[in-house]
Enzyme design. Structure first.
Site, short mmCIF file in Angstrom:
data_model
loop_
_atom_site.label_atom_id
_atom_site.label_comp_id
_atom_site.label_asym_id
_atom_site.label_seq_id
_atom_site.Cartn_x
_atom_site.Cartn_y
_atom_site.Cartn_z
N HIS A 143 0.84 -1.21 0.00
CA HIS A 143 0.00 0.00 0.00
C HIS A 143 0.87 1.25 0.00
CE1 HIS A 143 0.59 -0.07 4.50
NE2 HIS A 143 0.61 1.24 4.30
N GLU A 148 -4.91 0.90 0.58
CA GLU A 148 -4.62 -0.48 0.95
C GLU A 148 -5.06 -1.44 -0.15
OE1 GLU A 148 -4.42 -0.37 5.62
OE2 GLU A 148 -6.49 -0.24 4.96
#
Length: 273
Positions: A143, A148
């Protein structure tokens, strides 16, 4: 894409700081022409910040005509909390240099309207003429900022609910009490960073080696958001030796040879001798 492999994390910090200094000085910023710089937090850029502070103290660089935009900030964490990114940036970098506080832009996780705060941040970037150089680090899951796994690669600055893995990883900063870790953050999007004219991503340590492998040797995948930067026309990834442990031997050799033959590599070799 360029991948620069250096011996140690300390040397990555030094090289990165020299690169930032060169980019700013070559730009020749002034009152009518600001250099816009995107910045990360976390342990990865600390070495770079230390060297930039040293270069500033030596009179080699000024931040008087630099505007900065930070990647992210927790929601509902006071600015003076030791784990807030406002606190991190002021104590680890900004208070040691000559930047005008009016030129520092960090998302406000305590804003009454978080969506409006994110939209305003994007507008401030546009009003500044876009970002010349956006610097980032990555997590072990690839990430960048708080984008993410599974994040849209077309995402813009927004409110993001943090994954359980992130909450568990960040608990160490909150007395190992996961209940104290903020559950949401404001973050620039992948597309926000992609809009920058140049992107520099720092990767340190063997625990991020698989993420670097995914970023370099496999295709673009929203489950590894850092892989999106394969498609940016001016991406530099800079790492230490430990971060290359999952790369193929021929990949490492190729990028090391490219660096040795580049102007940057020749200059750095001269500086180290």
């Amino acid at each position: 894409m360029r991948l620069i492999i250096l011996d140690t994390a300390e040397y990555v910090g030094e090289w990165s700081a020299k690169y930032v200094m060169k980019r700013i000085n070559d730009f020749k910023p002034g009152p009518d022409r600001y250099f816009t710089l995107g910045l990360p937090t976390g342990s990865t850029p600390l070495g770079m910040y230390r060297h930039l502070i040293k270069f500033h103290q030596q009179g080699r660089i000024s931040f008087k005509y630099v505007k900065t935009f930070n990647m992210d900030e927790y929601v509902d964490l006071p600015r003076d909390h030791p784990e807030s990114y406002h606190y991190f940036m002021w104590h680890n970098f900004f208070k040691h240099i000559d930047i005008d506080p009016e030129n520092v832009h960090i998302l406000d996780g305590n804003a009454p309207d978080l969506v409006a705060e994110c939209d305003a941040f994007e507008e401030k970037i546009r009003a500044a003429g876009g970002i010349e150089l956006f610097i980032g680090g990555i997590g072990p899951d690839g990430h960048i900022a708080f984008n993410e796994p599974g994040s849209s690669l077309a995402s813009r600055t927004r409110v993001k609910t943090l994954a359980q893995d992130t909450l568990e990883a960040n608990a160490r900063f909150f007395g190992n009490d996961i209940s104290k870790v903020p559950k949401q953050a404001l973050t620039v999007g992948v597309a926000t960073v992609m809009d920058a004219r140049e992107v520099m991503i720092m990767i340190l340590g063997s625990h991020k080696a698989f993420a670097l492998y995914k970023a370099i040797e496999e295709g673009v995948n929203h489950m590894w958001t850092v892989s999106a930067f394969q498609q940016h026309p001016h991406t530099i990834m800079i790492c230490d030796e430990d971060a290359t442990l999952e790369l193929r031997v021929k990949t490492v050799k190729y990028f090391k040879d490219c660096y040795k033959l580049s102007a940057d590599g020749l200059e750095q070799a001269t500086l180290r001798n």
